[in-house]
Motif scaffolding. Structure first.
Motif, PDB file in Angstrom:
ATOM      1  N   LYS A  71       0.879  -1.168   0.000  1.00 31.03           N
ATOM      2  CA  LYS A  71       0.000   0.000   0.000  1.00 31.03           C
ATOM      3  C   LYS A  71       0.914   1.215   0.000  1.00 31.03           C
ATOM      4  O   LYS A  71       1.850   1.293   0.798  1.00 31.03           O
ATOM      5  CB  LYS A  71      -0.890   0.010   1.243  1.00 31.03           C
ATOM      6  N   VAL A  72       0.655   2.146  -0.914  1.00 32.02           N
ATOM      7  CA  VAL A  72       1.514   3.317  -1.023  1.00 32.02           C
ATOM      8  C   VAL A  72       0.675   4.594  -1.036  1.00 32.02           C
ATOM      9  O   VAL A  72      -0.505   4.572  -1.378  1.00 32.02           O
ATOM     10  CB  VAL A  72       2.386   3.274  -2.296  1.00 32.02           C
ATOM     11  N   THR A  73       1.316   5.681  -0.669  1.00 34.05           N
ATOM     12  CA  THR A  73       0.762   7.013  -0.900  1.00 34.05           C
ATOM     13  C   THR A  73       1.856   7.833  -1.549  1.00 34.05           C
ATOM     14  O   THR A  73       3.051   7.568  -1.359  1.00 34.05           O
ATOM     15  CB  THR A  73       0.287   7.716   0.394  1.00 34.05           C
ATOM     16  N   GLY A  74       1.443   8.813  -2.338  1.00 32.29           N
ATOM     17  CA  GLY A  74       2.412   9.654  -2.996  1.00 32.29           C
ATOM     18  C   GLY A  74       1.742  10.681  -3.873  1.00 32.29           C
ATOM     19  O   GLY A  74       0.559  10.984  -3.691  1.00 32.29           O
ATOM     20  N   PHE A  75       2.503  11.204  -4.828  1.00 34.98           N
ATOM     21  CA  PHE A  75       1.975  12.222  -5.731  1.00 34.98           C
ATOM     22  C   PHE A  75       2.379  11.894  -7.158  1.00 34.98           C
ATOM     23  O   PHE A  75       3.337  11.164  -7.396  1.00 34.98           O
ATOM     24  CB  PHE A  75       2.463  13.623  -5.330  1.00 34.98           C
ATOM     25  N   LEU A  76       1.639  12.420  -8.116  1.00 38.16           N
ATOM     26  CA  LEU A  76       1.927  12.205  -9.526  1.00 38.16           C
ATOM     27  C   LEU A  76       2.740  13.364 -10.087  1.00 38.16           C
ATOM     28  O   LEU A  76       2.490  14.524  -9.751  1.00 38.16           O
ATOM     29  CB  LEU A  76       0.629  12.085 -10.325  1.00 38.16           C
ATOM     30  N   ALA A  77       3.718  13.038 -10.930  1.00 40.79           N
ATOM     31  CA  ALA A  77       4.526  14.055 -11.600  1.00 40.79           C
ATOM     32  C   ALA A  77       4.947  13.518 -12.962  1.00 40.79           C
ATOM     33  O   ALA A  77       4.958  12.302 -13.183  1.00 40.79           O
ATOM     34  CB  ALA A  77       5.757  14.396 -10.769  1.00 40.79           C
ATOM     35  N   LYS A  78       5.306  14.411 -13.876  1.00 40.91           N
ATOM     36  CA  LYS A  78       5.796  13.990 -15.178  1.00 40.91           C
ATOM     37  C   LYS A  78       7.126  13.247 -15.019  1.00 40.91           C
ATOM     38  O   LYS A  78       7.924  13.569 -14.134  1.00 40.91           O
ATOM     39  CB  LYS A  78       5.987  15.193 -16.101  1.00 40.91           C
ATOM     40  N   ARG A  79       7.319  12.252 -15.885  1.00 39.02           N
ATOM     41  CA  ARG A  79       8.564  11.469 -15.845  1.00 39.02           C
ATOM     42  C   ARG A  79       9.789  12.361 -16.012  1.00 39.02           C
ATOM     43  O   ARG A  79      10.824  12.169 -15.372  1.00 39.02           O
ATOM     44  CB  ARG A  79       8.540  10.405 -16.933  1.00 39.02           C
ATOM     45  N   SER A  80       9.688  13.363 -16.879  1.00 34.90           N
ATOM     46  CA  SER A  80      10.775  14.316 -17.100  1.00 34.90           C
ATOM     47  C   SER A  80      10.179  15.600 -17.659  1.00 34.90           C
ATOM     48  O   SER A  80       8.987  15.663 -17.954  1.00 34.90           O
ATOM     49  CB  SER A  80      11.806  13.739 -18.079  1.00 34.90           C
ATOM     50  N   LEU A  81      11.007  16.609 -17.825  1.00 40.50           N
ATOM     51  CA  LEU A  81      10.519  17.891 -18.340  1.00 40.50           C
ATOM     52  C   LEU A  81       9.912  17.768 -19.731  1.00 40.50           C
ATOM     53  O   LEU A  81       8.967  18.476 -20.071  1.00 40.50           O
ATOM     54  CB  LEU A  81      11.657  18.912 -18.367  1.00 40.50           C
ATOM     55  N   LYS A  82      10.442  16.857 -20.538  1.00 39.16           N
ATOM     56  CA  LYS A  82       9.987  16.720 -21.919  1.00 39.16           C
ATOM     57  C   LYS A  82       8.955  15.618 -22.110  1.00 39.16           C
ATOM     58  O   LYS A  82       8.528  15.370 -23.227  1.00 39.16           O
ATOM     59  CB  LYS A  82      11.176  16.474 -22.834  1.00 39.16           C
ATOM     60  N   SER A  83       8.555  14.945 -21.049  1.00 41.16           N
ATOM     61  CA  SER A  83       7.632  13.817 -21.155  1.00 41.16           C
ATOM     62  C   SER A  83       6.260  14.177 -20.606  1.00 41.16           C
ATOM     63  O   SER A  83       6.144  14.969 -19.673  1.00 41.16           O
ATOM     64  CB  SER A  83       8.185  12.623 -20.366  1.00 41.16           C
ATOM     65  N   SER A  84       5.223  13.581 -21.174  1.00 41.85           N
ATOM     66  CA  SER A  84       3.882  13.771 -20.619  1.00 41.85           C
ATOM     67  C   SER A  84       3.451  12.553 -19.805  1.00 41.85           C
ATOM     68  O   SER A  84       2.377  12.548 -19.222  1.00 41.85           O
ATOM     69  CB  SER A  84       2.870  14.037 -21.739  1.00 41.85           C
ATOM     70  N   VAL A  87       4.370   9.526 -13.407  1.00 45.35           N
ATOM     71  CA  VAL A  87       5.000   8.569 -12.509  1.00 45.35           C
ATOM     72  C   VAL A  87       4.512   8.872 -11.101  1.00 45.35           C
ATOM     73  O   VAL A  87       4.426  10.036 -10.697  1.00 45.35           O
ATOM     74  CB  VAL A  87       6.544   8.680 -12.560  1.00 45.35           C
ATOM     75  N   LEU A  88       4.194   7.820 -10.348  1.00 47.54           N
ATOM     76  CA  LEU A  88       3.803   7.968  -8.956  1.00 47.54           C
ATOM     77  C   LEU A  88       5.066   8.041  -8.104  1.00 47.54           C
ATOM     78  O   LEU A  88       5.873   7.108  -8.092  1.00 47.54           O
ATOM     79  CB  LEU A  88       2.933   6.786  -8.526  1.00 47.54           C
ATOM     80  N   HIS A  89       5.252   9.166  -7.419  1.00 45.37           N
ATOM     81  CA  HIS A  89       6.385   9.348  -6.510  1.00 45.37           C
ATOM     82  C   HIS A  89       5.930   8.937  -5.111  1.00 45.37           C
ATOM     83  O   HIS A  89       5.050   9.575  -4.530  1.00 45.37           O
ATOM     84  CB  HIS A  89       6.854  10.809  -6.508  1.00 45.37           C
ATOM     85  N   ILE A  90       6.517   7.877  -4.613  1.00 44.84           N
ATOM     86  CA  ILE A  90       6.102   7.268  -3.343  1.00 44.84           C
ATOM     87  C   ILE A  90       6.607   8.080  -2.152  1.00 44.84           C
ATOM     88  O   ILE A  90       7.779   8.430  -2.087  1.00 44.84           O
ATOM     89  CB  ILE A  90       6.631   5.820  -3.239  1.00 44.84           C
ATOM     90  N   GLN A  91       5.689   8.347  -1.219  1.00 46.83           N
ATOM     91  CA  GLN A  91       6.052   9.021   0.035  1.00 46.83           C
ATOM     92  C   GLN A  91       5.924   8.086   1.236  1.00 46.83           C
ATOM     93  O   GLN A  91       6.608   8.273   2.226  1.00 46.83           O
ATOM     94  CB  GLN A  91       5.201  10.269   0.224  1.00 46.83           C
ATOM     95  N   THR A  92       4.991   7.120   1.171  1.00 51.19           N
ATOM     96  CA  THR A  92       4.892   6.082   2.195  1.00 51.19           C
ATOM     97  C   THR A  92       4.740   4.745   1.500  1.00 51.19           C
ATOM     98  O   THR A  92       4.121   4.648   0.445  1.00 51.19           O
ATOM     99  CB  THR A  92       3.707   6.286   3.164  1.00 51.19           C
ATOM    100  N   LEU A  93       5.326   3.721   2.078  1.00 52.29           N
ATOM    101  CA  LEU A  93       5.315   2.382   1.506  1.00 52.29           C
ATOM    102  C   LEU A  93       5.116   1.381   2.636  1.00 52.29           C
ATOM    103  O   LEU A  93       5.871   1.382   3.608  1.00 52.29           O
ATOM    104  CB  LEU A  93       6.656   2.131   0.800  1.00 52.29           C
ATOM    105  N   GLU A  94       4.076   0.559   2.498  1.00 58.42           N
ATOM    106  CA  GLU A  94       3.738  -0.400   3.540  1.00 58.42           C
ATOM    107  C   GLU A  94       3.458  -1.765   2.901  1.00 58.42           C
ATOM    108  O   GLU A  94       2.672  -1.849   1.961  1.00 58.42           O
ATOM    109  CB  GLU A  94       2.502   0.090   4.287  1.00 58.42           C
ATOM    110  N   ARG A  95       4.095  -2.792   3.396  1.00 59.98           N
ATOM    111  CA  ARG A  95       3.796  -4.146   2.916  1.00 59.98           C
ATOM    112  C   ARG A  95       2.459  -4.591   3.493  1.00 59.98           C
ATOM    113  O   ARG A  95       2.162  -4.334   4.646  1.00 59.98           O
ATOM    114  CB  ARG A  95       4.873  -5.130   3.360  1.00 59.98           C
ATOM    115  N   ILE A  96       1.674  -5.280   2.672  1.00 60.92           N
ATOM    116  CA  ILE A  96       0.401  -5.846   3.125  1.00 60.92           C
ATOM    117  C   ILE A  96       0.616  -7.351   3.267  1.00 60.92           C
ATOM    118  O   ILE A  96       0.989  -8.015   2.305  1.00 60.92           O
ATOM    119  CB  ILE A  96      -0.736  -5.572   2.116  1.00 60.92           C
ATOM    120  N   ILE A  97       0.373  -7.831   4.450  1.00 61.89           N
ATOM    121  CA  ILE A  97       0.589  -9.272   4.712  1.00 61.89           C
ATOM    122  C   ILE A  97      -0.725 -10.014   4.729  1.00 61.89           C
ATOM    123  O   ILE A  97      -1.729  -9.556   5.091  1.00 61.89           O
ATOM    124  CB  ILE A  97       1.346  -9.497   6.028  1.00 61.89           C
TER     125      ILE A  97
END
Length: 97
Positions: A71-84, A87-97
């Protein structure tokens, strides 16, 4: 607001790399499958989300086995300046068991 919460299967883990500043970066794909209600109808949702983690989370991601549920939380951003592509940039990462 730009915040995304998602659970899925951890797949396609790339080799750990480092930014020019020496910050670790881990790239992977989250495979998400769920059932959602849209316009009063149930709908099966499947998607692969390109994701990345930086810093300590990148090192943590390298220790998660492919196929594990997370389970993750994060924000979306362009892969690069020239790309549309997003990519999800992860801020929290939790394993689900």
């Amino acid at each position: 607001m730009n915040r995304l919460e998602l659970d899925g299967e951890f797949t396609q883990l790339a080799e750990l790399r480092y930014t020019p500043a020496g910050i670790p970066v881990s790239s992977f794909v989250l495979k998400h499958v769920s059932e959602q209600v849209e316009a009063g109808m149930k709908r099966k949702v499947e998607c692969d989300v390109s994701s990345m983690a930086m810093g300590p989370l990148a090192l943590e991601a390298q220790n998660i086995s492919e196929g594990s549920s997370v389970k993750v939380t994060g924000f979306l951003a362009k892969r690069s300046l020239k790309s549309s592509q997003l990519v999800l940039h992860i801020q929290t990462l939790e394993r689900i068991i």
